[in-house]
Design a protein around this motif. Sequence first.
Motif, PDB file in Angstrom:
ATOM      1  N   LYS A 162       0.833  -1.202   0.000  1.00  0.00           N
ATOM      2  CA  LYS A 162       0.000   0.000   0.000  1.00  0.00           C
ATOM      3  C   LYS A 162       0.870   1.255   0.000  1.00  0.00           C
ATOM      4  O   LYS A 162       0.563   2.226  -0.691  1.00  0.00           O
ATOM      5  CB  LYS A 162      -0.925   0.001   1.211  1.00  0.00           C
ATOM      6  CG  LYS A 162      -1.824   1.222   1.291  1.00  0.00           C
ATOM      7  CD  LYS A 162      -2.604   1.233   2.582  1.00  0.00           C
ATOM      8  CE  LYS A 162      -3.519   2.414   2.733  1.00  0.00           C
ATOM      9  NZ  LYS A 162      -2.987   3.696   2.395  1.00  0.00           N
ATOM     10  N   GLU A 163       1.966   1.226   0.752  1.00  0.00           N
ATOM     11  CA  GLU A 163       2.847   2.385   0.828  1.00  0.00           C
ATOM     12  C   GLU A 163       3.463   2.713  -0.535  1.00  0.00           C
ATOM     13  O   GLU A 163       3.560   3.877  -0.924  1.00  0.00           O
ATOM     14  CB  GLU A 163       3.961   2.163   1.858  1.00  0.00           C
ATOM     15  CG  GLU A 163       3.485   2.126   3.291  1.00  0.00           C
ATOM     16  CD  GLU A 163       2.894   0.786   3.717  1.00  0.00           C
ATOM     17  OE1 GLU A 163       3.085  -0.230   3.007  1.00  0.00           O
ATOM     18  OE2 GLU A 163       2.219   0.765   4.760  1.00  0.00           O
ATOM     19  N   VAL A 164       3.852   1.673  -1.261  1.00  0.00           N
ATOM     20  CA  VAL A 164       4.433   1.878  -2.591  1.00  0.00           C
ATOM     21  C   VAL A 164       3.365   2.417  -3.534  1.00  0.00           C
ATOM     22  O   VAL A 164       3.614   3.353  -4.303  1.00  0.00           O
ATOM     23  CB  VAL A 164       5.068   0.587  -3.138  1.00  0.00           C
ATOM     24  CG1 VAL A 164       5.540   0.776  -4.567  1.00  0.00           C
ATOM     25  CG2 VAL A 164       6.215   0.139  -2.254  1.00  0.00           C
ATOM     26  N   ASN A 165       2.169   1.871  -3.466  1.00  0.00           N
ATOM     27  CA  ASN A 165       1.082   2.368  -4.309  1.00  0.00           C
ATOM     28  C   ASN A 165       0.747   3.818  -3.988  1.00  0.00           C
ATOM     29  O   ASN A 165       0.494   4.620  -4.894  1.00  0.00           O
ATOM     30  CB  ASN A 165      -0.161   1.489  -4.161  1.00  0.00           C
ATOM     31  CG  ASN A 165      -0.057   0.210  -4.958  1.00  0.00           C
ATOM     32  OD1 ASN A 165       0.512   0.193  -6.044  1.00  0.00           O
ATOM     33  ND2 ASN A 165      -0.590  -0.854  -4.425  1.00  0.00           N
ATOM     34  N   ASP A 166       0.759   4.173  -2.715  1.00  0.00           N
ATOM     35  CA  ASP A 166       0.512   5.562  -2.325  1.00  0.00           C
ATOM     36  C   ASP A 166       1.602   6.478  -2.882  1.00  0.00           C
ATOM     37  O   ASP A 166       1.320   7.565  -3.375  1.00  0.00           O
ATOM     38  CB  ASP A 166       0.446   5.698  -0.804  1.00  0.00           C
ATOM     39  CG  ASP A 166      -0.797   5.063  -0.213  1.00  0.00           C
ATOM     40  OD1 ASP A 166      -1.757   4.771  -0.965  1.00  0.00           O
ATOM     41  OD2 ASP A 166      -0.810   4.862   1.021  1.00  0.00           O
ATOM     42  N   TRP A 167       2.843   6.019  -2.806  1.00  0.00           N
ATOM     43  CA  TRP A 167       3.947   6.800  -3.341  1.00  0.00           C
ATOM     44  C   TRP A 167       3.806   6.984  -4.855  1.00  0.00           C
ATOM     45  O   TRP A 167       4.017   8.083  -5.371  1.00  0.00           O
ATOM     46  CB  TRP A 167       5.273   6.114  -2.991  1.00  0.00           C
ATOM     47  CG  TRP A 167       6.443   6.749  -3.645  1.00  0.00           C
ATOM     48  CD1 TRP A 167       7.041   7.920  -3.300  1.00  0.00           C
ATOM     49  CD2 TRP A 167       7.151   6.265  -4.780  1.00  0.00           C
ATOM     50  NE1 TRP A 167       8.092   8.189  -4.140  1.00  0.00           N
ATOM     51  CE2 TRP A 167       8.181   7.179  -5.062  1.00  0.00           C
ATOM     52  CE3 TRP A 167       7.032   5.141  -5.575  1.00  0.00           C
ATOM     53  CZ2 TRP A 167       9.058   7.000  -6.110  1.00  0.00           C
ATOM     54  CZ3 TRP A 167       7.917   4.966  -6.620  1.00  0.00           C
ATOM     55  CH2 TRP A 167       8.914   5.888  -6.878  1.00  0.00           C
ATOM     56  N   ILE A 168       3.439   5.916  -5.552  1.00  0.00           N
ATOM     57  CA  ILE A 168       3.236   6.002  -7.008  1.00  0.00           C
ATOM     58  C   ILE A 168       2.164   7.031  -7.331  1.00  0.00           C
ATOM     59  O   ILE A 168       2.320   7.844  -8.243  1.00  0.00           O
ATOM     60  CB  ILE A 168       2.884   4.626  -7.599  1.00  0.00           C
ATOM     61  CG1 ILE A 168       4.085   3.684  -7.524  1.00  0.00           C
ATOM     62  CG2 ILE A 168       2.412   4.757  -9.044  1.00  0.00           C
ATOM     63  CD1 ILE A 168       3.762   2.240  -7.864  1.00  0.00           C
ATOM     64  N   LYS A 169       1.076   7.021  -6.589  1.00  0.00           N
ATOM     65  CA  LYS A 169       0.006   7.994  -6.817  1.00  0.00           C
ATOM     66  C   LYS A 169       0.502   9.419  -6.619  1.00  0.00           C
ATOM     67  O   LYS A 169       0.161  10.319  -7.384  1.00  0.00           O
ATOM     68  CB  LYS A 169      -1.169   7.715  -5.881  1.00  0.00           C
ATOM     69  CG  LYS A 169      -1.970   6.509  -6.277  1.00  0.00           C
ATOM     70  CD  LYS A 169      -3.094   6.249  -5.304  1.00  0.00           C
ATOM     71  CE  LYS A 169      -3.774   4.925  -5.629  1.00  0.00           C
ATOM     72  NZ  LYS A 169      -4.796   4.575  -4.642  1.00  0.00           N
ATOM     73  N   LYS A 170       1.319   9.632  -5.597  1.00  0.00           N
ATOM     74  CA  LYS A 170       1.862  10.971  -5.352  1.00  0.00           C
ATOM     75  C   LYS A 170       2.783  11.400  -6.488  1.00  0.00           C
ATOM     76  O   LYS A 170       2.772  12.559  -6.886  1.00  0.00           O
ATOM     77  CB  LYS A 170       2.607  11.003  -4.020  1.00  0.00           C
ATOM     78  CG  LYS A 170       1.688  10.931  -2.830  1.00  0.00           C
ATOM     79  CD  LYS A 170       2.465  10.900  -1.527  1.00  0.00           C
ATOM     80  CE  LYS A 170       1.540  10.736  -0.342  1.00  0.00           C
ATOM     81  NZ  LYS A 170       2.288  10.626   0.926  1.00  0.00           N
ATOM     82  N   VAL A 171       3.578  10.472  -7.004  1.00  0.00           N
ATOM     83  CA  VAL A 171       4.445  10.784  -8.141  1.00  0.00           C
ATOM     84  C   VAL A 171       3.588  11.149  -9.352  1.00  0.00           C
ATOM     85  O   VAL A 171       3.851  12.135 -10.041  1.00  0.00           O
ATOM     86  CB  VAL A 171       5.390   9.604  -8.472  1.00  0.00           C
ATOM     87  CG1 VAL A 171       6.109   9.830  -9.790  1.00  0.00           C
ATOM     88  CG2 VAL A 171       6.385   9.387  -7.342  1.00  0.00           C
ATOM     89  N   GLU A 172       2.549  10.377  -9.605  1.00  0.00           N
ATOM     90  CA  GLU A 172       1.668  10.637 -10.742  1.00  0.00           C
ATOM     91  C   GLU A 172       0.945  11.971 -10.601  1.00  0.00           C
ATOM     92  O   GLU A 172       0.649  12.623 -11.595  1.00  0.00           O
ATOM     93  CB  GLU A 172       0.649   9.503 -10.881  1.00  0.00           C
ATOM     94  CG  GLU A 172       1.268   8.200 -11.332  1.00  0.00           C
ATOM     95  CD  GLU A 172       0.310   7.030 -11.321  1.00  0.00           C
ATOM     96  OE1 GLU A 172       0.594   6.044 -12.021  1.00  0.00           O
ATOM     97  OE2 GLU A 172      -0.710   7.073 -10.605  1.00  0.00           O
ATOM     98  N   GLN A 173       0.695  12.388  -9.375  1.00  0.00           N
ATOM     99  CA  GLN A 173       0.019  13.667  -9.133  1.00  0.00           C
ATOM    100  C   GLN A 173       0.988  14.847  -9.154  1.00  0.00           C
ATOM    101  O   GLN A 173       0.575  15.992  -9.034  1.00  0.00           O
ATOM    102  CB  GLN A 173      -0.702  13.629  -7.786  1.00  0.00           C
ATOM    103  CG  GLN A 173      -1.856  12.668  -7.752  1.00  0.00           C
ATOM    104  CD  GLN A 173      -2.422  12.470  -6.348  1.00  0.00           C
ATOM    105  OE1 GLN A 173      -1.868  12.949  -5.366  1.00  0.00           O
ATOM    106  NE2 GLN A 173      -3.527  11.753  -6.265  1.00  0.00           N
TER     107      GLN A 173
END
Length: 50
Positions: A4-15
């Motif tokens: 989940k932490e990696v997915n959250d980080w990916i979302k922040k990068v995409e944003q």
Amino acid sequence: MITKEVNDWIKKVEQGRYSYQTAMEEFERISRYLTIEEVKQVLSKIKSAL
């Protein structure tokens, strides 16, 4: 399995919440805990975002 932490980080990068340099530093830290296949998945996702 990507956490989940990696997915959250990916979302922040995409944003756009991270600069390229900061995103790569964080990726370097995170990648130690991922398999090769997971690293490839994450890289493909963040390359399109950056």
